[in-house]
Design a protein around this motif. Structure first.
Motif, PDB file in Angstrom:
ATOM      1  N   THR A   9       0.866  -1.176   0.000  1.00  0.00           N
ATOM      2  CA  THR A   9       0.000   0.000   0.000  1.00  0.00           C
ATOM      3  C   THR A   9       0.901   1.223   0.000  1.00  0.00           C
ATOM      4  N   ARG A  10       0.776   2.020  -1.039  1.00  0.00           N
ATOM      5  CA  ARG A  10       1.615   3.216  -1.159  1.00  0.00           C
ATOM      6  C   ARG A  10       0.780   4.350  -1.732  1.00  0.00           C
ATOM      7  N   SER A  11       1.169   5.570  -1.392  1.00  0.00           N
ATOM      8  CA  SER A  11       0.562   6.733  -2.030  1.00  0.00           C
ATOM      9  C   SER A  11       1.636   7.806  -2.156  1.00  0.00           C
ATOM     10  N   GLU A  99      -3.060  13.445  -4.946  1.00  0.00           N
ATOM     11  CA  GLU A  99      -2.586  12.206  -4.339  1.00  0.00           C
ATOM     12  C   GLU A  99      -3.021  11.015  -5.191  1.00  0.00           C
ATOM     13  N   VAL A 100      -2.082  10.100  -5.408  1.00  0.00           N
ATOM     14  CA  VAL A 100      -2.339   8.872  -6.158  1.00  0.00           C
ATOM     15  C   VAL A 100      -1.895   7.717  -5.283  1.00  0.00           C
ATOM     16  N   GLY A 101      -2.709   6.682  -5.219  1.00  0.00           N
ATOM     17  CA  GLY A 101      -2.371   5.541  -4.376  1.00  0.00           C
ATOM     18  C   GLY A 101      -2.493   4.223  -5.100  1.00  0.00           C
ATOM     19  N   THR A 112      -6.030   4.403  -6.861  1.00  0.00           N
ATOM     20  CA  THR A 112      -6.898   5.539  -6.561  1.00  0.00           C
ATOM     21  C   THR A 112      -6.212   6.809  -7.019  1.00  0.00           C
ATOM     22  N   SER A 117     -10.981   5.768  -9.573  1.00  0.00           N
ATOM     23  CA  SER A 117     -10.279   4.640  -8.974  1.00  0.00           C
ATOM     24  C   SER A 117     -10.564   3.417  -9.828  1.00  0.00           C
ATOM     25  N   LEU A 152       5.331   5.161  -7.392  1.00  0.00           N
ATOM     26  CA  LEU A 152       4.375   4.374  -6.608  1.00  0.00           C
ATOM     27  C   LEU A 152       4.958   3.035  -6.162  1.00  0.00           C
TER      28      LEU A 152
END
Length: 166
Positions: A9-11, A99-101, A112, A117, A152
């Motif tokens: 899980t990264r953003s 923000e991009v995740g 996202t 998303s 990412l």
């Protein structure tokens, strides 16, 4: 054989560099390198041959020269328009400061962003690869690729994903 559990899980906050990297990757995908190289080699050669034919007094040479010039202009317009369109798409998809995740788990990859998303199941993923400073998520069965900022995922994450894809 069951793959080990995978949880990433990264953003990130999109920077101008991220936006440029995605734009370049999308542009490269939109215009195949083979098409650009072919046009860049064949059209100048054809132009030189048409000019030589005109100089030689061939009656059809002016027609040939006009066709080659028209194709050259069309080729240049195609390249420029493709780069502009892809650049606008990257800017809309990943505005600077947004923000991009990404969430990678046993079921697939979730992404996202500021405007949308998406979730892609593993059965639909053919490859996740680094393309310059961007990531390309390629689907199976000729589905269109999805491009993301390269920050990412690091190389260790890409290696784990490659093992999961098999």
């Amino acid at each position: 054989m069951t793959s080990p559990a995978l949880r990433i899980t990264r953003s990130i906050v999109v920077t101008p560099h991220d936006q440029v990297a995605v734009r370049h990757a999308v542009s490269a995908a939109a215009l195949s390198r083979r098409l650009v190289l072919t046009g860049a080699i064949v059209l100048p050669i054809a132009l030189v041959l048409a000019v030589l034919a005109v100089a030689g007094g061939d009656p059809l040479a002016f027609l040939l020269l006009g066709v080659v010039l028209a194709l050259s202009v069309l080729f240049l317009v195609l390249v420029v328009v493709a780069r502009i369109v892809s650049g606008r798409g990257a800017a809309r998809a990943f505005p600077v400061g947004s923000e991009v995740g990404i969430a990678v788990d046993d079921d697939g990859i979730g992404i996202t962003g500021p405007t949308s998303s998406a979730r892609v199941e593993w059965s639909a993923v053919a490859e996740v690869a680094r393309v310059g400073g961007a990531l390309r998520l390629s689907g199976v069965d000729r589905s269109p690729a999805l491009f993301l900022p390269g920050r990412l995922l690091d190389d260790a994450h890409l290696a784990a994903i490659a093992v999961r894809i098999g």
